[in-house]
Write a protein that holds these residues in place. Structure first.
Motif, short mmCIF file in Angstrom:
data_model
loop_
_atom_site.label_atom_id
_atom_site.label_comp_id
_atom_site.label_asym_id
_atom_site.label_seq_id
_atom_site.Cartn_x
_atom_site.Cartn_y
_atom_site.Cartn_z
N GLU A 9 0.84 -1.20 0.00
CA GLU A 9 0.00 0.00 0.00
C GLU A 9 0.88 1.25 0.00
N MET A 10 0.45 2.26 -0.73
CA MET A 10 1.15 3.55 -0.77
C MET A 10 0.15 4.68 -0.61
N ARG A 11 0.56 5.70 0.11
CA ARG A 11 -0.19 6.95 0.21
C ARG A 11 0.71 8.06 -0.29
N CYS A 12 0.16 8.96 -1.06
CA CYS A 12 1.00 9.99 -1.64
C CYS A 12 0.25 11.31 -1.72
N GLY A 13 1.01 12.36 -1.85
CA GLY A 13 0.43 13.69 -1.99
C GLY A 13 1.50 14.71 -2.29
N SER A 14 1.08 15.85 -2.77
CA SER A 14 2.03 16.93 -3.08
C SER A 14 1.41 18.26 -2.69
N SER A 15 2.27 19.25 -2.53
CA SER A 15 1.81 20.57 -2.13
C SER A 15 2.78 21.62 -2.65
N SER A 16 2.27 22.77 -2.97
CA SER A 16 3.14 23.88 -3.37
C SER A 16 3.71 24.54 -2.13
N VAL A 17 4.85 25.18 -2.28
CA VAL A 17 5.48 25.89 -1.17
C VAL A 17 5.30 27.39 -1.37
N PRO A 18 5.43 28.18 -0.32
CA PRO A 18 5.27 29.63 -0.46
C PRO A 18 6.24 30.20 -1.50
N ASP A 19 5.83 31.24 -2.17
CA ASP A 19 6.68 31.88 -3.17
C ASP A 19 8.03 32.25 -2.57
N GLY A 20 9.08 31.85 -3.27
CA GLY A 20 10.44 32.18 -2.84
C GLY A 20 11.03 31.23 -1.82
N ALA A 21 10.24 30.31 -1.26
CA ALA A 21 10.78 29.40 -0.25
C ALA A 21 11.72 28.37 -0.86
N SER A 22 11.46 28.00 -2.11
CA SER A 22 12.32 27.07 -2.84
C SER A 22 12.29 27.46 -4.30
N ASP A 29 14.11 29.11 2.33
CA ASP A 29 13.30 29.38 3.53
C ASP A 29 12.82 28.06 4.11
N PRO A 30 13.64 27.41 4.97
CA PRO A 30 13.24 26.12 5.53
C PRO A 30 11.91 26.17 6.28
N ALA A 31 11.67 27.25 7.02
CA ALA A 31 10.42 27.36 7.79
C ALA A 31 9.22 27.43 6.85
N GLY A 32 9.37 28.12 5.72
CA GLY A 32 8.29 28.21 4.76
C GLY A 32 7.97 26.87 4.14
N VAL A 33 9.01 26.10 3.81
CA VAL A 33 8.80 24.76 3.25
C VAL A 33 8.15 23.85 4.30
N ALA A 34 8.58 23.97 5.55
CA ALA A 34 8.00 23.15 6.62
C ALA A 34 6.51 23.46 6.81
N ARG A 35 6.13 24.72 6.66
CA ARG A 35 4.71 25.08 6.79
C ARG A 35 3.87 24.42 5.71
N ALA A 36 4.45 24.19 4.54
CA ALA A 36 3.73 23.50 3.48
C ALA A 36 3.71 21.98 3.72
N LEU A 37 4.77 21.46 4.34
CA LEU A 37 4.86 20.03 4.57
C LEU A 37 3.92 19.54 5.68
N LYS A 38 3.75 20.33 6.73
CA LYS A 38 2.96 19.86 7.88
C LYS A 38 1.53 19.48 7.52
N PRO A 39 0.77 20.34 6.82
CA PRO A 39 -0.58 19.90 6.43
C PRO A 39 -0.58 18.74 5.44
N LEU A 40 0.48 18.64 4.64
CA LEU A 40 0.59 17.52 3.70
C LEU A 40 0.77 16.22 4.47
N LEU A 41 1.59 16.23 5.50
CA LEU A 41 1.77 15.04 6.34
C LEU A 41 0.45 14.61 6.97
N ALA A 42 -0.33 15.61 7.42
CA ALA A 42 -1.61 15.30 8.05
C ALA A 42 -2.61 14.75 7.03
N ARG A 43 -2.59 15.32 5.83
CA ARG A 43 -3.54 14.88 4.81
C ARG A 43 -3.27 13.45 4.36
N ILE A 44 -1.99 13.12 4.23
CA ILE A 44 -1.62 11.77 3.81
C ILE A 44 -1.73 10.78 4.96
#
Length: 269
Positions: A9-22, A29-44
């Motif tokens: 079994e696999m679960r997957c998902g993707s999310s955009s990061v804030p402008d300029g974070a990557s 901007d590691p904190a900006g990328v982390a803010r995008a990752l946290k809800p993605l972790l919860a969703r998956i």
């Protein structure tokens, strides 16, 4: 992001990061990328606390070195210093022996990376609540996931688009280029030019040792015009195909989007 096992079994998902974070594969901007990752972790509904990470080749460079079979670790270090000149205050290196039963020489995969750029990546993962246990270049992950020992992968889902030339299951060349979206019939020449450049470069480096039967796999989120692949094949002299799904990957996982993640999972399968 993908959680699961190859063949399971696999679960997957993707999310955009804030402008300029990557930008261009480099996290600023590691904190900006982390803010995008946290809800993605919860969703998956990720259950793991440790993560394998595929980092953009923009943060590093690599070489495949062929040395005498009797070479010592000191000889390898010296060869890397010649091939990959770097500032030891800013860059770090690592090398691994490559198992090649047909090789009469010692084959080494060597990489040098910008420590600050890689630290930004790992910091973003940690701020999101995960422990990055492995960080490897995306090109190495992709090489593990494709079904052919020699091929070229054109990733049009990346920004900028990427080309990875793979030979004997190892990444040999990484190249980026810009392509306008949506991709239409007029994109053939725009794709052919960087592919020709990549093929010519590698053939010079390898004394022409990359056959015309090696396929070019195109990975895209967009449905491509059917005639694009055949016209592109005629221009570059290689078969051009849509990227096939790796074996034992569920149909609900978009392999073109998550190819590098799938390659990471294959690392431990």
């Amino acid at each position: 992001m993908v959680e699961g096992t190859v063949g399971g079994e696999m679960r997957c998902g993707s999310s955009s990061v804030p402008d300029g974070a990557s930008v261009g594969g480099k996290v600023s901007d590691p904190a900006g990328v982390a803010r995008a990752l946290k809800p993605l972790l919860a969703r998956i509904e990720v259950t793991q606390t440790r993560a394998f990470v595929a980092a953009s080749d923009a943060v590093a460079t690599f070489r495949i070195l062929r040395l005498a079979s009797t070479s010592t670790p000191r000889d390898v270090d010296a060869a890397i210093a010649r091939e990959l000149p770097f500032d030891p205050q800013r860059m770090a290196t690592r090398w691994l022996d490559v198992v090649d039963p047909q090789a009469q020489q010692r084959v080494v995969y060597a990489a040098a990376w910008d420590q600050a750029l890689v630290k930004n990546i790992t910091e973003a993962i940690k701020l999101a609540g995960l422990e990055p246990t492995v960080v490897e270049l995306k090109s190495a992950s992709v090489a593990r996931a494709v079904p052919a020992p020699a091929c070229v992968v054109v990733d049009l889902s990346s920004s900028p688009a990427e080309i990875v030339l793979i030979d004997k299951h190892l990444p040999r060349v990484w190249h980026t280029f810009t392509v306008e979206e949506p991709i239409g019939d007029d994109a053939v020449s725009a794709l052919a030019a960087p592919l020709r450049t990549t093929l010519r470069f590698y053939r010079r480096q390898s004394n022409g040792d990359f056959g015309p039967s090696a396929p070019v796999f195109v990975s895209s989120e967009q449905t491509l015009p059917p005639q694009l692949l055949s016209e592109l094949s005629g221009l570059i002299g290689q078969p051009v195909l849509l990227l096939p799904a790796p074996a034992r990957v569920p149909h609900n996982v978009r392999h073109s989007t998550y190819l590098a993640c799938l390659g990471l999972l294959m690392r431990r399968s």
